[in-house]
Motif scaffolding. Structure first.
Motif, PDB file in Angstrom:
ATOM      1  N   ALA A   1      16.864  22.443  52.320  1.00 48.49           N
ATOM      2  CA  ALA A   1      18.047  23.247  51.994  1.00 48.49           C
ATOM      3  C   ALA A   1      17.792  24.713  52.358  1.00 48.49           C
ATOM      4  O   ALA A   1      18.677  25.395  52.884  1.00 48.49           O
ATOM      5  CB  ALA A   1      18.391  23.111  50.517  1.00 48.49           C
ATOM      6  N   TRP A   2      16.583  25.173  52.084  1.00 48.56           N
ATOM      7  CA  TRP A   2      16.267  26.566  52.414  1.00 48.56           C
ATOM      8  C   TRP A   2      16.304  26.793  53.915  1.00 48.56           C
ATOM      9  O   TRP A   2      16.815  27.799  54.391  1.00 48.56           O
ATOM     10  CB  TRP A   2      14.882  26.944  51.863  1.00 48.56           C
TER      11      TRP A   2
ATOM     12  N   LEU B   1      25.111  22.059  54.093  1.00 49.75           N
ATOM     13  CA  LEU B   1      24.233  22.552  53.024  1.00 49.75           C
ATOM     14  C   LEU B   1      24.809  22.189  51.661  1.00 49.75           C
ATOM     15  O   LEU B   1      24.096  21.755  50.759  1.00 49.75           O
ATOM     16  CB  LEU B   1      24.073  24.071  53.137  1.00 49.75           C
TER      17      LEU B   1
ATOM     18  N   MET C   1      15.001  17.830  48.244  1.00 52.47           N
ATOM     19  CA  MET C   1      15.818  18.662  49.129  1.00 52.47           C
ATOM     20  C   MET C   1      15.150  20.003  49.381  1.00 52.47           C
ATOM     21  O   MET C   1      15.055  20.462  50.480  1.00 52.47           O
ATOM     22  CB  MET C   1      17.215  18.861  48.557  1.00 52.47           C
ATOM     23  N   GLY C   2      14.619  20.607  48.321  1.00 55.37           N
ATOM     24  CA  GLY C   2      14.068  21.952  48.319  1.00 55.37           C
ATOM     25  C   GLY C   2      13.959  22.634  49.664  1.00 55.37           C
ATOM     26  O   GLY C   2      14.857  23.371  50.075  1.00 55.37           O
ATOM     27  N   ARG C   3      12.888  22.324  50.363  1.00 56.51           N
ATOM     28  CA  ARG C   3      12.602  23.044  51.590  1.00 56.51           C
ATOM     29  C   ARG C   3      13.700  22.913  52.641  1.00 56.51           C
ATOM     30  O   ARG C   3      14.065  23.862  53.305  1.00 56.51           O
ATOM     31  CB  ARG C   3      11.277  22.526  52.144  1.00 56.51           C
TER      32      ARG C   3
ATOM     33  N   GLY D   1      13.907  32.788  41.362  1.00 59.40           N
ATOM     34  CA  GLY D   1      13.158  31.533  41.301  1.00 59.40           C
ATOM     35  C   GLY D   1      12.703  31.028  42.660  1.00 59.40           C
ATOM     36  O   GLY D   1      13.350  31.289  43.670  1.00 59.40           O
ATOM     37  N   GLY D   2      11.597  30.306  42.632  1.00 59.96           N
ATOM     38  CA  GLY D   2      10.912  29.951  43.879  1.00 59.96           C
ATOM     39  C   GLY D   2      11.701  29.037  44.797  1.00 59.96           C
ATOM     40  O   GLY D   2      12.845  28.680  44.526  1.00 59.96           O
ATOM     41  N   VAL D   3      11.043  28.651  45.847  1.00 57.31           N
ATOM     42  CA  VAL D   3      11.646  27.837  46.888  1.00 57.31           C
ATOM     43  C   VAL D   3      12.196  26.523  46.319  1.00 57.31           C
ATOM     44  O   VAL D   3      13.166  25.980  46.810  1.00 57.31           O
ATOM     45  CB  VAL D   3      10.611  27.550  48.002  1.00 57.31           C
ATOM     46  N   ARG D   4      11.541  26.050  45.242  1.00 57.71           N
ATOM     47  CA  ARG D   4      11.996  24.767  44.713  1.00 57.71           C
ATOM     48  C   ARG D   4      13.289  24.907  43.923  1.00 57.71           C
ATOM     49  O   ARG D   4      14.052  23.965  43.824  1.00 57.71           O
ATOM     50  CB  ARG D   4      10.926  24.159  43.807  1.00 57.71           C
ATOM     51  N   GLY D   5      13.473  26.103  43.332  1.00 54.83           N
ATOM     52  CA  GLY D   5      14.665  26.309  42.520  1.00 54.83           C
ATOM     53  C   GLY D   5      15.876  26.027  43.356  1.00 54.83           C
ATOM     54  O   GLY D   5      16.947  25.835  42.958  1.00 54.83           O
TER      55      GLY D   5
ATOM     56  N   PRO E   1      20.081  28.192  47.353  1.00 55.03           N
ATOM     57  CA  PRO E   1      19.325  28.969  48.351  1.00 55.03           C
ATOM     58  C   PRO E   1      20.208  29.951  49.112  1.00 55.03           C
ATOM     59  O   PRO E   1      19.762  31.062  49.430  1.00 55.03           O
ATOM     60  CB  PRO E   1      18.779  27.911  49.309  1.00 55.03           C
TER      61      PRO E   1
ATOM     62  N   LYS F   1      20.801  33.003  47.011  1.00 57.30           N
ATOM     63  CA  LYS F   1      19.573  33.799  46.913  1.00 57.30           C
ATOM     64  C   LYS F   1      19.292  34.547  48.213  1.00 57.30           C
ATOM     65  O   LYS F   1      18.984  35.739  48.199  1.00 57.30           O
ATOM     66  CB  LYS F   1      18.387  32.893  46.582  1.00 57.30           C
TER      67      LYS F   1
ATOM     68  N   ALA G   1      19.879  26.811  55.032  1.00 58.14           N
ATOM     69  CA  ALA G   1      20.541  28.061  54.630  1.00 58.14           C
ATOM     70  C   ALA G   1      20.113  29.199  55.554  1.00 58.14           C
ATOM     71  O   ALA G   1      20.944  30.005  55.998  1.00 58.14           O
ATOM     72  CB  ALA G   1      20.204  28.398  53.177  1.00 58.14           C
TER      73      ALA G   1
END
Ligand code: HEM
Ligand code: HEM
Lengths: 160, 222
Positions: free
Chosen positions: A5-6, A60, A1-3, B218-222, B14, B17, A9
């Motif tokens: 989700a960012w 999200l 999901m990482g990227r 914490g980074g993008v992965r967090g 995210p 943050k 957001a």
């Protein structure tokens, strides 16, 4: 999901900034000129943006929950595999030393590596491995790994 | 993300943050860099307000740890945390600890006051009232346009007059002094709270480990 989700957001936040701007703009226009068509357009845009913010936020949240679920599932799977391995070792009647050696073999260590880790002689390890294969009914390390892999892939359809 | 950390507490999501660092940046920029009441000040403030609104929305619909229900403002919890500190207990908190929760609400409330009073003075950037200001760029040399001047008569802070708070519209005696007063006091309170907040975070980080801060950085992965 990482990227993803960012990114989502960030989009939600950008939409929110735009929404606040349009809501404020519409309010100011109403105050100055009353209800003109222009205001209705602005109001519509504002509404659409607010809806976008809310839906984006909900999406999200769903995404984050999903990511959490698969992380949990992975942890469970890891634990489950561990249990499966222990169960088989017991079924095959491996001794403690053989079980250790077998586990290292499953984790990909070669004979030399296992010998070093256990502070044992190569010959001992080789003999123990042979015992393990015999008890498991396989003839090689690949066969041993395949036994577990097969169970993991149970239910996954082969090609065609 | 390393296994140990996930086993204890997960990082903030995210959205938390982004809103946190966005708001912190906006406060820094508006407190230190932008000219009071300038277009930039109002734009940055508008952005801050939007982030704040989204974070508050997230407090109702977000994931468990981000919800208000996970960190209710409670003197009892705050006292519990003080007791933890005194006793040297280091509990892992999935959300804010009792003291951190109070600070979060105090910061949000103050940010809200700053935003509302700010809008009351300025309107939204680019709106009708602000557009009137556009030709005022040369105001530094050639004083105010007559219209704005009349509207602003009662406001004597010469160099700040260009902001034209609320313009000539609406309820006559625009931008009452007290609004500006409240904005200023709230902004100053905000700086004090932020300083205490940062102090609190550093203290808690020293006390119970870097996870506290890493959850927010914490980074993008967090
Ligand atoms: C991000 C947080 C903000 C901080 C830290 C902040 C801080 C300040 C400060 C310290 C002043 C000087 C007050 C004085 O000495 O009179 C000021 C003035 C002003 N602020 Fe903000 N502000 C913020 C957000 C906003 C927002 C959201 C708006 C409007 C949308 C706004 C509009 C104004 C205006 C129009 C003035 C000029 C007041 C005057 O006429 O002197 N500010 N702000
Ligand atoms: C003007 C600057 C700042 C403001 C207005 C601010 C505001 C806030 C707010 C409102 C929260 C609650 C977060 C939420 O639940 O969404 C929070 C949490 C937090 N902030 Fe800040 N912050 C600022 C600066 C900083 C700085 C510089 C740091 C780093 C040293 C920091 C570290 C943290 C951490 C670690 C948390 C989470 C605390 C916890 O786990 O309970 N903040 N901040």
């Amino acid at each position: 999901m990482g990227r993803r989700a960012w990114v989502l957001a960030a989009i939600v936040l950008l939409q929110a900034v735009a929404a606040v701007f349009f809501v404020g703009d519409a309010l100011a226009d109403v105050r100055e000129d009353g209800w003109r068509a222009h205001v209705l357009v602005e109001g519509t845009i504002a509404l659409a943006l607010v809806a976008g913010v809310v839906l984006g936020a909900l999406e999200l949240k769903r995404m984050l929950a999903e990511a959490q679920r698969s992380a949990d599932a992975l942890a469970v799977a890891r634990g489950a595999l561990g249990e499966l391995v222990a169960e088989r070792f017991a079924q095959w009647g491996l001794t403690a030393a053989e079980a250790d050696v077998a586990l290292f073999a499953l984790k990909g260590f070669d004979t030399a590596g296992i010998a070093e880790l256990r502070g044992a002689a190569h010959g001992t390890v080789r003999a123990q491995l042979a015992q393990v294969y015999a008890k498991a009914g396989v003839s090689s390390r690949a066969g041993l790994v395949a036994l577990f892999f097969d169970e993991l892939l149970d239910g996954v359809a082969g090609p065609r | 993300m390393d296994a140990n950390e996930t086993a204890t507490v997960r990082g903030w999501d995210p959205l938390v943050k982004l809103t946190h660092w966005g708001i912190a940046l906006a406060v820094l920029v508006n407190g230190v860099f932008t000219e009071e009441g300038s277009d930039w000040h109002v734009w940055v403030g508008t952005g801050m307000a939007a982030l704040l609104l989204v974070r508050l929305l997230w407090g109702f619909i977000g994931p468990k740890e981000a919800r208000f229900s996970a960190f209710p403002p409670s003197p009892t919890r705050a006292a519990d945390h003080v007791a933890d500190i005194v006793a040297g207990r280091k509990l892992a908190h999935a959300s804010h600890n009792g003291l951190g929760a109070l600070m979060a609400y105090a910061l949000w409330a103050t940010l809200g006051v700053v935003a509302v009073t700010g809008f009351l003075m300025s309107g939204v950037p680019g709106t009708a009232s602000a557009r009137v200001e556009a030709p005022m760029v040369p105001a530094v040399t050639a004083p105010l346009a007559p219209v704005a001047e009349e509207a602003d008569e009662e406001r004597e802070e010469a160099d700040e007059a260009e902001e034209g708070e609320g313009g000539e519209g609406a309820e006559g005696g625009e931008g009452p002094e007290w609004i500006e007063e409240v904005h200023e006091v709230a902004a100053n309170l905000l700086f004090v709270l932020a300083a205490l907040h940062i102090g609190g975070v550093l203290f808690e980080t020293r006390r119970s480990g870097p996870a506290v801060i890493r959850r927010m950085t914490g980074g993008v992965r967090g």
